[in-house]
Scaffold this motif. Structure first.
Motif, mmCIF file in Angstrom:
data_model
loop_
_atom_site.group_PDB
_atom_site.id
_atom_site.type_symbol
_atom_site.label_atom_id
_atom_site.label_comp_id
_atom_site.label_asym_id
_atom_site.label_seq_id
_atom_site.Cartn_x
_atom_site.Cartn_y
_atom_site.Cartn_z
ATOM 1 N N GLU A 1 45.880 -32.654 -33.736
ATOM 2 C CA GLU A 1 46.908 -33.582 -34.212
ATOM 3 C C GLU A 1 46.459 -35.014 -34.254
ATOM 4 O O GLU A 1 46.224 -35.700 -33.360
ATOM 5 C CB GLU A 1 48.088 -33.400 -33.173
ATOM 6 C CG GLU A 1 48.734 -32.142 -33.408
ATOM 7 C CD GLU A 1 49.988 -31.869 -32.404
ATOM 8 O OE1 GLU A 1 50.485 -33.171 -32.144
ATOM 9 O OE2 GLU A 1 50.463 -30.945 -32.308
ATOM 10 N N GLN B 1 39.637 -28.813 -30.759
ATOM 11 C CA GLN B 1 40.552 -28.552 -31.828
ATOM 12 C C GLN B 1 40.378 -29.214 -33.141
ATOM 13 O O GLN B 1 40.992 -28.612 -34.035
ATOM 14 C CB GLN B 1 41.757 -29.562 -30.946
ATOM 15 C CG GLN B 1 42.398 -29.203 -29.581
ATOM 16 C CD GLN B 1 43.310 -29.894 -29.220
ATOM 17 O OE1 GLN B 1 43.911 -30.932 -29.966
ATOM 18 N NE2 GLN B 1 43.772 -29.780 -28.122
ATOM 19 N N TYR B 2 39.522 -29.926 -33.201
ATOM 20 C CA TYR B 2 39.074 -30.293 -34.645
ATOM 21 C C TYR B 2 38.486 -28.973 -35.287
ATOM 22 O O TYR B 2 38.694 -28.856 -36.536
ATOM 23 C CB TYR B 2 38.046 -31.544 -34.644
ATOM 24 C CG TYR B 2 37.751 -31.788 -35.978
ATOM 25 C CD1 TYR B 2 38.314 -32.843 -36.806
ATOM 26 C CD2 TYR B 2 36.384 -31.312 -36.474
ATOM 27 C CE1 TYR B 2 38.308 -33.001 -38.085
ATOM 28 C CE2 TYR B 2 36.132 -31.791 -37.874
ATOM 29 C CZ TYR B 2 36.969 -32.480 -38.797
ATOM 30 O OH TYR B 2 36.702 -32.782 -40.030
ATOM 31 N N THR C 1 43.343 -27.766 -35.264
ATOM 32 C CA THR C 1 44.726 -27.972 -34.434
ATOM 33 C C THR C 1 44.783 -29.409 -33.996
ATOM 34 O O THR C 1 45.615 -29.555 -33.201
ATOM 35 C CB THR C 1 44.798 -26.864 -33.357
ATOM 36 O OG1 THR C 1 43.617 -26.924 -32.284
ATOM 37 C CG2 THR C 1 44.679 -25.497 -33.820
ATOM 38 N N GLU D 1 38.987 -26.013 -34.684
ATOM 39 C CA GLU D 1 39.984 -25.119 -35.150
ATOM 40 C C GLU D 1 41.021 -25.346 -35.879
ATOM 41 O O GLU D 1 41.725 -24.650 -36.363
ATOM 42 C CB GLU D 1 40.687 -24.591 -33.621
ATOM 43 C CG GLU D 1 39.720 -23.915 -32.597
ATOM 44 C CD GLU D 1 39.960 -23.908 -31.255
ATOM 45 O OE1 GLU D 1 41.347 -24.638 -30.836
ATOM 46 O OE2 GLU D 1 39.492 -23.300 -30.424
#
Length: 283
Positions: free
Chosen positions: A275, A268-269, A273, A271
């Protein structure tokens, strides 16, 4: 006839010695479904490619548990991991073999010396398909170049195996995730383990190492992680002094991450995304 050499996991001296002594050998990689095991398998695949060893493919062992009562398959270690990895690494998935008590007992009795594996209904079909494909590949496929043909003495093979790995290590970014019970731990200084993840290079993040956290002493953790080559720490919270020591060591710190699995955090980091909330540590 086939000579099968069963090497220990990883890319140590044993597979390198096989490549040096049997330059027309083929590689067959065995994995289990866990991500930690497949991280080593990726390194083994790259190792074979660097030294010019032709790969037959990957076999997934312990691919689910066959219930002895109802025959249902239970995915104890997850499902589809080896298939996804093989597709990303562009190698064949030759077979997925389940955990099966009859198969284990057959092997303990001496394997083929004590009966044919076709008497084992849960594994015989997968083994037949694997054997047929191995025979076809080794009979018709192009054999890898011998060491002499590529200027490859034993020392050359060793250099080819080690030098690119060093280059890759220098280019690869290592992220550290403080971990507790398999998830990112909110308190950096009090986690039970650190999960080190290979990230960057445009590839899929992969777990490099899961290591026990050292004793909690002021200033120890930042220096310890920096010595392991960590370039970034993604944490739930971290004190100002620890962040300062990391900065002095050239390590980037990301705070406010949620309690997710380490690979999910890094994906996620990368990409964009992930939070981030407030720093969970206020001292």
């Amino acid at each position: 006839d086939y000579l099968v050499i069963d090497s220990p996991p990883g890319t140590g001296d044993e597979p390198l010695s096989v490549a040096q002594l049997i330059p027309d050998a083929w590689g067959l990689i065995v994995t289990t479904p866990q991500e930690l095991a497949m991280a080593d398998v990726r390194k083994s695949i790259n190792f074979c490619r660097r030294i010019g060893m032709r790969l037959l493919g990957v076999v997934e062992n312990m691919s689910g548990l066959v219930c002895p009562h109802c025959g249902e398959k239970i995915d104890v270690f997850g499902r589809g991991g080896a298939e996804d990895m093989a597709e990303r690494m562009q190698v064949r998935l030759l077979a997925s073999l389940p955990l099966d008590k009859d198969f284990a007992a057959w092997a303990d009795r001496g394997g083929a010396k004590k009966g044919h594996y076709r008497d084992l209904p849960n594994v015989s079909e997968a083994l037949d398909e694997m054997v047929e494909e191995v025979v076809e590949l080794t009979s018709l496929g192009e054999m890898p170049a011998k060491a002499e043909e590529s200027g490859g003495s034993g020392e050359d093979l060793t250099a080819r195996a080690e030098a690119p790995e060093k280059e890759r290590e220098e280019e690869m970014e290592i992220d550290a995730i403080p971990t507790e019970n398999g998830l990112l731990c909110a308190h950096f200084g009090h986690c039970e383990k650190f999960t080190l993840v290979d990230a960057g290079n445009g590839g899929e993040p992969a777990i490099r190492e899961v290591c026990d956290a050292p004793p909690h002493e002021p200033g120890l953790l930042p220096r310890w992680l920096a010595e392991k080559g960590v370039k970034k720490v993604i944490a739930g919270g971290m004190g100002a002094r620890a962040q300062q020591i990391f900065a002095e060591s050239g390590v980037e710190v990301i705070c406010g991450a949620p309690p997710l699995e380490p690979l999910q955090v890094v994906r996620q980091y990368l990409e964009g995304t992930l939070e981030l909330g407030e720093n969970a540590c206020d001292h």
